[in-house]
Design a protein around this motif. Sequence first.
Motif, short mmCIF file in Angstrom:
data_model
loop_
_atom_site.label_atom_id
_atom_site.label_comp_id
_atom_site.label_asym_id
_atom_site.label_seq_id
_atom_site.Cartn_x
_atom_site.Cartn_y
_atom_site.Cartn_z
N SER A 46 4.73 -7.76 31.90
CA SER A 46 5.88 -8.44 31.31
C SER A 46 7.09 -7.52 31.24
N ALA A 47 6.88 -6.31 30.77
CA ALA A 47 7.98 -5.35 30.72
C ALA A 47 8.47 -5.00 32.12
N GLY A 48 7.54 -4.88 33.06
CA GLY A 48 7.91 -4.57 34.44
C GLY A 48 8.81 -5.62 35.03
N GLN A 49 8.58 -6.89 34.69
CA GLN A 49 9.42 -7.96 35.23
C GLN A 49 10.87 -7.83 34.76
N ILE A 50 11.05 -7.40 33.54
CA ILE A 50 12.41 -7.27 33.01
C ILE A 50 13.14 -6.12 33.68
N TYR A 51 12.42 -5.05 34.03
CA TYR A 51 13.10 -3.81 34.42
C TYR A 51 13.00 -3.41 35.89
N LEU A 52 11.85 -3.61 36.53
CA LEU A 52 11.57 -2.87 37.77
C LEU A 52 11.86 -3.68 39.03
N LEU A 53 12.52 -2.98 39.98
CA LEU A 53 12.67 -3.48 41.35
C LEU A 53 11.65 -2.84 42.28
N ALA A 54 11.27 -1.63 41.97
CA ALA A 54 10.36 -0.87 42.84
C ALA A 54 9.49 0.03 41.96
N ASN A 55 8.56 0.73 42.63
CA ASN A 55 7.66 1.64 41.93
C ASN A 55 6.88 0.89 40.84
N PRO A 56 6.25 -0.24 41.18
CA PRO A 56 5.66 -1.08 40.14
C PRO A 56 4.49 -0.44 39.41
N LEU A 57 3.79 0.49 40.06
CA LEU A 57 2.64 1.12 39.42
C LEU A 57 2.94 2.52 38.90
N LEU A 58 4.22 2.88 38.89
CA LEU A 58 4.65 4.20 38.41
C LEU A 58 3.92 5.32 39.14
N ARG A 59 3.79 5.17 40.46
CA ARG A 59 3.13 6.21 41.24
C ARG A 59 4.00 7.46 41.35
N GLU A 60 5.26 7.33 41.01
CA GLU A 60 6.17 8.47 40.98
C GLU A 60 7.05 8.31 39.74
N PRO A 61 7.71 9.39 39.32
CA PRO A 61 8.58 9.27 38.14
C PRO A 61 9.67 8.22 38.38
N LEU A 62 10.01 7.52 37.32
CA LEU A 62 11.04 6.49 37.44
C LEU A 62 12.39 7.10 37.77
N ARG A 63 13.10 6.43 38.67
CA ARG A 63 14.47 6.83 39.01
C ARG A 63 15.38 5.61 38.85
N PRO A 64 16.65 5.84 38.72
CA PRO A 64 17.57 4.70 38.52
C PRO A 64 17.46 3.64 39.60
N GLU A 65 17.20 4.04 40.85
CA GLU A 65 17.13 3.06 41.93
C GLU A 65 15.89 2.16 41.83
N HIS A 66 14.95 2.51 40.96
CA HIS A 66 13.80 1.65 40.73
C HIS A 66 14.11 0.50 39.78
N ILE A 67 15.27 0.55 39.15
CA ILE A 67 15.62 -0.37 38.06
C ILE A 67 16.52 -1.49 38.58
N LYS A 68 16.33 -2.66 38.08
CA LYS A 68 17.18 -3.80 38.45
C LYS A 68 18.62 -3.54 38.02
N PRO A 69 19.59 -4.00 38.82
CA PRO A 69 20.99 -3.78 38.44
C PRO A 69 21.41 -4.62 37.23
N ARG A 70 20.78 -5.77 37.04
CA ARG A 70 21.08 -6.62 35.88
C ARG A 70 19.78 -6.84 35.12
#
Length: 804
Positions: free
Chosen positions: A42-66
């Motif tokens: 549920s939280a992933g749907q609100i925030y993530l565009l990529a890296n859904p399983l957190l296989r790498e540290p989160l970066r800004p480009e993994h986050i939805k623009p809106r």
Amino acid sequence: MSEAPPSSALRELSEDDLLGDRLRDDGLSGVDAYWRAANYLSAGQIYLLANPLLREPLRPEHIKPRLLGHWGTTPGLNFVYAHLNRVIRAGDRDVIHVTGPGHGGPGTLANTWLEGSYSEAYPEVSQDEHGMRELFRQFSFPGGVPSHVAPEVPGSIHEGGELGYSLAHAYGAALDNPDLLVACVVGDGEAETGPLAASWHLNKFLDPAHDGAVLPILHLNGYKIANPTLLARIPQSELDSLLRGYGYAPRYVSGSDPATMHRAMAAAMDSALAEIDDIQRRARSGLDRRRPVWPMIVLRSPKGWTGPSVVDGVPVEGTWRAHQVPLSGVRERPDHLAALEKWLRSYRPEELFDASGAPVERVRAMAPTGTRRMGANPHANGGLLLRPLRLPDFRECAAEVAEPGGTTAEPTRLLGRWLREVARENAGYRNFRVFGPDETASNRLDAVYDVTDKQWQAEIIDTDEHLAGDGRVIEVLSEHLCQGLLEGYLLTGRHGLFNCYEAFIHIVDSMFNQHAKWLKTSGRLPWRRPVASLNYLLTSHVWRQDHNGFSHQDPGFIDHALNKKAEVIRVYLPPDANTLLSVADHCLRSRDYVNIVVAGKNETPNWLSIEDAVLHCARGAGIWDWASSDTGGEPDVVLACAGDAPTLEVLAAVSLLREHLPRLKVRVVNVVDLMRLQPATEHPHGLTDPEFDALFTTDKPIIFAYHGYPWLIHRLTYRRANHGNLHVRGYKEEGTTTTPFDMLVLNDMDRFRLVIDVLDRVPGLGVGTASLRQAMVDKRNRHHAWIRAHGEDLPEVRHWAWVN
């Protein structure tokens, strides 16, 4: 920087410490794992565009623009879903889930993905890392899915975008579904709405012998978008008294520690379902037919439970700040990005999803299988279960018509006789009901009581009539509840009719909006099967509300409905009893429409034999040759009408023109299907331009008498070649307590005014017909004086009859 959420403490506890031997045997550690997985998704749907399983540290480009969506209610909804899965698996129960909190979409999407039903409906959103990425990306994203539980979500019959209707939908779904449990989560914000407040009373209509059960779960998380909620801020004793006063036996689950809450919820659900089983067993065995006190659950959990507790130094979890997006600056602020990663990792996704991204066996095992999954339950895709009605021949209830206008009838009374036979023919299938706000008899449909009663579980005394524990009619003085019950009934695969006074159907304007949007969307989903149409019968209409006055005079629901998409809306204005019967038969056979039928209940001339009525309804609009004098050639004027009162006035005007201007060539066009006026390019029922021109001509005056607001006819016909010659008479918001004919005079739709319109608009008539025009004006003035002296309409109006 956010603090670690409460669930992070779970990592430090062993399974034995967390749940204990008994609860571990009950599978609650698996329920907790499933809940964590749903929260993560549920939280992933609100925030993530990529890296859904957190296989790498989160970066800004993994986050939805809106960042869009609503987190606050979602953990509680996931908690309920996880525990419903447990009782479904334990008891092989048939359960659907109604989500009242409006924007709990992330939760239902997450749960249906976890159980596999979402991937079955949408194979591209597979149960692996690729599918998880698609699940996250599509949420509140262009070309994706909404943030609420829309038709696109498997298992849903309740959109939730507008609050207040969840419990009515749940009870409608439970009617005539004896083995179904409808678990309905009521949000505490939603509980402040009028429709929901009234819906608590629907337990007085649920028959435990023949209907299913509703388990209301009042979710108190304390806040709306910016304010506290009332039921969360009253004393526990007052809340308990309120719910018991409504006729429920509440179980309370309260706290924030997951281990304690799992134990309490499991105990509450087991207790509630055991009580439901006992109620139904006693009723079905005949041991106890008294109205039961049904169980319910009150879940009090923090808003935004398990999310960030503090952000930027202010509390978030357990406050209104958790309602939408708890961390809003994730792409721009490293501290917010770090807090998001800490939050997501607190659910320990590496324990919940395998190397491919699929849920691990421990999580998958918590979901039911096959159609026991709430996302795959056929009751939530009602077209799968829909059985066509057995419809008797409506011709057997028709009025005898040897010649036009030679007999009279109350149209809805004849319809009531046919509905009686519909109820009789389908009694064994228990798939047809009539709903109305205390108006079934008033609207002349009371013949249905010959074969069925009104369902009623409250007290019945000796002077009551037609009340019983089991019946095919439900009356409750709330249009919201009638609409909600019917929608729930239709969406789970049954049929029905909602009869209402025309002026007060506006009370459900917003509910109609939501259902029309649902039908439009579901019609484009191949896995959603068509359901029976929503049928409105609007009677006690504007032209015969003379006695009740201005407050009861409003024909504008049609205008409101026509703002919706053409593939969904149908509007019918049958001019007499036989056309009403033909229209009603068509509507009950139709699928995926909203059918609006406006018909009078008062004595009205019968214009068409049943054979002619069937042909006329099939055409939707046509020339009445028997009333016309153009003998198949070019008319001098077209007199058109739509609705029973306008039809009567047009024919009365035609008779005056025949008497005073016998050489005038008049064409009478009656419109029963209002959508025929639209171009064929705009509506499936629309006339092509050549068809329209053949009826209405391209250059002759058209005087159109219409049931409702006149500007609607202009709106429907503005593209037509002869629109410039179209003059429409209708209701123009002139009303009072007066006589029936005076209502027509006040709104300039009376026969005398229509004759004047013809004189004013047919070229060459004006100068030579001055005395006739004056006579018509005098008739109107005489009428005005007469009704004030005698209290009734002129004898020539009351006793007028068509003569060929």
